[in-house]
Motif scaffolding. Sequence first.
Motif, short mmCIF file in Angstrom:
data_model
loop_
_atom_site.label_atom_id
_atom_site.label_comp_id
_atom_site.label_asym_id
_atom_site.label_seq_id
_atom_site.Cartn_x
_atom_site.Cartn_y
_atom_site.Cartn_z
N LEU A 313 0.83 -1.20 0.00
CA LEU A 313 0.00 0.00 0.00
C LEU A 313 0.87 1.25 0.00
O LEU A 313 0.58 2.22 -0.73
CB LEU A 313 -0.93 0.00 1.21
N ALA A 314 1.94 1.25 0.78
CA ALA A 314 2.86 2.39 0.77
C ALA A 314 3.45 2.60 -0.62
O ALA A 314 3.58 3.75 -1.09
CB ALA A 314 3.97 2.16 1.80
N ASP A 315 3.81 1.53 -1.29
CA ASP A 315 4.33 1.65 -2.66
C ASP A 315 3.29 2.27 -3.60
O ASP A 315 3.64 3.09 -4.46
CB ASP A 315 4.71 0.27 -3.20
N ARG A 316 2.04 1.88 -3.44
CA ARG A 316 1.00 2.37 -4.34
C ARG A 316 0.78 3.88 -4.16
O ARG A 316 0.44 4.57 -5.12
CB ARG A 316 -0.31 1.61 -4.12
N TYR A 317 0.94 4.37 -2.95
CA TYR A 317 0.82 5.81 -2.73
C TYR A 317 1.82 6.59 -3.58
O TYR A 317 1.55 7.71 -4.03
CB TYR A 317 1.11 6.16 -1.27
N THR A 318 3.00 6.00 -3.76
CA THR A 318 4.08 6.71 -4.44
C THR A 318 4.25 6.27 -5.88
O THR A 318 5.32 6.44 -6.47
CB THR A 318 5.40 6.52 -3.67
N GLY A 319 3.20 5.69 -6.47
CA GLY A 319 3.22 5.36 -7.88
C GLY A 319 3.63 3.95 -8.22
O GLY A 319 3.77 3.62 -9.42
N GLY A 320 3.83 3.10 -7.24
CA GLY A 320 4.18 1.72 -7.51
C GLY A 320 3.04 0.98 -8.21
O GLY A 320 1.86 1.34 -8.07
N SER A 321 3.38 -0.06 -8.94
CA SER A 321 2.38 -0.81 -9.70
C SER A 321 1.74 -1.88 -8.84
O SER A 321 2.23 -2.24 -7.76
CB SER A 321 3.02 -1.45 -10.93
N ALA A 322 0.63 -2.40 -9.34
CA ALA A 322 -0.04 -3.51 -8.67
C ALA A 322 0.85 -4.75 -8.68
O ALA A 322 1.78 -4.86 -9.50
CB ALA A 322 -1.37 -3.82 -9.36
#
Length: 395
Positions: A313-322
């Motif tokens: 979830l932290a990665d997704r906040y910063t533009g990380g992919s699914a």
Amino acid sequence: MKLLPVLLFCIAFSSTAIAQDQSFEQWLEDLRLEAREQGISETTLAALDGLEPLERVLELDNSQPEFVQTFTRYIDLRVTPGQISRGRNLLDQHGPLLREVQNRYGVQPHYLVAFWAIESNYGRATGGFSVLEALATLAFDPRRSDFFRRELLTALRIIDDGHIAPDAMSGSWAGAMGQLQFLPSVFYRYGVDGDNDGRIDIWNSLPDVFHSAANFLSESGWQGDERWGREVLLPADFDFRLAGTGTRLPLQQWRDMGLTQVDGSRLPLVADMEASVILPAGANGPAFLAYSNFRATMRYNPSTFYALTVGHLADRYTGGSAIQRMPENEQALSVAEVRELQERLNALGYDSGEPDGRVGRMTRAAIRAWQDDQDLPMDGYASGQLLAAIRASGD
């Protein structure tokens, strides 16, 4: 005290192996005496007046899920487009405070917000139970009396120190409190007065919430210049005996074995970083390299699903992919099926411990031993396919 709640409470405990040899009122008086001896004031002890055990706490404590939750289900419930969008907005909204906390403790803002999201849905779901009543109910239960008795005494100390009023000390059925879902002992050890008002308020004060969470993570070994981990691709000849948190190897060794990033590029190297391979859905699901911050996350909650979800979830906040290799149609085993799996493994000579319907260390080790004898990938993963194969081998 009302007769009916006490009667229901006693009935609920009739199936326990250890009989409670005193009434709840007597037990509470003994607790009051112990708290008084520890210096808790009479004003605070008045919060125990009229306290009654909560039947609902017993129901939740004794309940057992019908199915073992899959990683797919776990993460899909917690990492949604709405949660990602809200988290990004809150990162912007509380940016100055989060940067202040990062400067002091070294915990990056997007991770703090991810913890906040998973623990209490950004502060919107903190539990509706009286912490004192929930802890008293669980402390009276002979099964874990000592643990919850200590937590209850600590909760009284928190009230006595003026951090929160008794009627405002709300939390989960298990006594986890506020927007961080800290148990009283964790609050007492790691709580921080982030807004300098003389109180630690993890129910209402975001400075206190973020400072306290960051302090806990920092003391748990969080590395502010590292990520939590990453999704990786495993080589075709990967030795699945190396999977799990029990194995930690330098990044160079994993790279030499052929592990790559999901786009096929080589793993970046940091000389002194070590990692473990985590397979939350077995050999056919996604694989992750988990670093020291993953381990710090597991000190907050000792679940690989939890730690992976916070990090993702932290990665997704910063533009990380699914996550790229999520399994399709991952089927959960029921508790009864896990118990059958354990019974069959034991009957075949693979010690999975006492069959209890829960996939723990011994069950995974037994699965790996059976897989090794069948020349299968030794991922230790309890699946429907595995159960079907073991059924066939025992018939």
